[in-house]
Design a protein around this motif. Structure first.
Motif, PDB file in Angstrom:
ATOM      1  N   LYS A 151     -18.567 -89.358 -27.351  1.00  0.00           N
ATOM      2  CA  LYS A 151     -17.909 -89.520 -28.438  1.00  0.00           C
ATOM      3  C   LYS A 151     -17.106 -88.488 -29.059  1.00  0.00           C
ATOM      4  N   ILE A 152     -16.007 -88.672 -29.484  1.00  0.00           N
ATOM      5  CA  ILE A 152     -14.544 -87.810 -29.846  1.00  0.00           C
ATOM      6  C   ILE A 152     -14.897 -87.191 -31.363  1.00  0.00           C
ATOM      7  N   THR A 153     -15.599 -86.554 -31.833  1.00  0.00           N
ATOM      8  CA  THR A 153     -15.694 -86.192 -33.496  1.00  0.00           C
ATOM      9  C   THR A 153     -14.290 -85.593 -33.983  1.00  0.00           C
ATOM     10  N   ARG A 154     -14.601 -85.797 -35.562  1.00  0.00           N
ATOM     11  CA  ARG A 154     -12.927 -85.188 -36.661  1.00  0.00           C
ATOM     12  C   ARG A 154     -12.432 -83.840 -35.609  1.00  0.00           C
ATOM     13  N   PRO A 155     -13.910 -82.637 -35.804  1.00  0.00           N
ATOM     14  CA  PRO A 155     -13.388 -81.250 -34.798  1.00  0.00           C
ATOM     15  C   PRO A 155     -12.543 -81.709 -33.622  1.00  0.00           C
TER      16      PRO A 155
END
Ligand code: MN
Length: 331
Positions: A151-155
């Motif tokens: 998963k590509i998180t916001r940070p």
């Protein structure tokens, strides 16, 4: 709209296999790190932490002030002795010596991986995923995350967007592809803070850097019928401006941007009697990575660098004469 899926090349498949089995991973980057280096290092580190790995992030040099917002938890540390890693990954690093101090402390490892986009990459690791078509290493890390299903998180999106934005000159360099823009759009959809990133990276220069810029504007020279522009940065120029040596990054763009200039150059006097030369080319027929390579450096067709031994004037003569030859051949 998400970027259409590409198939992972063999090297990326091998890297994913290694990472699945790894528990401890060290992500290393190059000396004088730029946005692509720090963004790729931290983006990858966060991804690996997200799937439970024990991750260490090393860089010989500190995170530049304008990139500190990407590392609020200060993950990027100075390399130190006495560590063992299942996998060591170098990001955005064209040659082993560009790792600086880190190279001495990564010997005890299961495997060494090299993820990079420099055409001049020396393929120094066990697995080398080098894709010179990509304008940034950040895009390679983005692809890796998607193939892995991480998963590509916001940070992470902030880190990877910064990597891509900085290495494409804010999507201005001709290396920018439709894929680059799709990837950037995807990252903004995942929460990358476009406004914050641009404010931090492009609109927050320390006054000391602006004083260096004043030096650049008042001392730059034109030659080769105004097709080449260059300037010198000497130790005393930094001390007069009160600037750190890493504040010179991007100054070259101001002379590169002059109408009619095809090649821009910076000569930097280093403390050890070496001159650091940076090239930029706006003429597709002038490959500055070849000029840099001839002097022991490397880079891309449009942006390259080398550290050259010799007297300042001697280095300048050699470099400018090679540029002239290349411009003449490109006519
Ligand atoms: Mn890069």
């Amino acid at each position: 709209m998400p970027t259409p899926p590409k198939d992972p090349p063999k090297a990326a498949q091998d890297i994913l296999g290694l990472l699945r089995a790894a528990r401890t991973v060290c992500v290393v980057g190059h000396i004088r790190p730029d946005g692509d280096c720090i963004g790729s290092q931290l983006g990858l580190a966060l991804a690996l932490e997200g799937c439970g790995k024990d991750v260490t992030v090393w860089n010989q040099d500190p995170v530049p002030p304008k990139l500190k917002f990407l590392d609020p938890d200060r993950r990027v540390r100075r390399p130190s002795a006495g560590h063992r890693f299942d996998v060591v990954i170098a990001t955005d690093c064209a040659a082993l010596d560009r790792l600086g101090d880190a190279a001495r402390h990564i010997g005890d490892r299961g495997a060494f991986v090299n993820i990079d986009h420099h055409a001049s990459n020396t393929r120094y690791a066990d697995i080398n995923w080098v894709s010179p078509r990509e304008p940034s290493t950040g895009e390679l890390v983005f692809d890796l995350c998607n193939w892995a299903g991480w998963k590509i998180t916001r940070p992470m999106a902030d880190c990877l967007f910064t990597a891509i934005s900085t290495d494409t000159g804010s999507f201005q360099y001709p290396s920018t592809t439709p894929d680059t823009l799709h990837t950037a759009a995807d990252l903004v959809e995942r929460g990358a803070g476009l406004g914050r990133i641009c404010e931090e990276v492009y609109q927050s220069f320390p006054l000391t850097r602006v004083k260096l810029l004043r030096h650049v504007y008042s001392t730059f020279r034109l030659t080769h019928g105004d097709r080449t522009a260059y300037f010198w940065l000497r130790q005393r120029d930094y001390s007069r401006a009160g600037a750190a040596t890493d504040e010179s990054e991007g100054l070259i763009d101001h002379i590169r941007a002059i109408d009619g200039v095809e090649v821009a150059l910076v000569f930097e006097e280093m403390s050890d009697g070496v001159t650091r030369v940076s090239w930029r080319s706006k003429n597709p027929a002038v490959d500055v990575s070849a000029l840099a390579k001839a002097l022991g450096g490397g880079g891309h067709r449009a942006a390259a660098g080398a550290r050259v031994q010799g007297t300042p004037l001697g280095v300048q003569r050699r470099v400018l004469s090679a540029v002239r030859k290349s411009l003449d051949a490109a006519r």
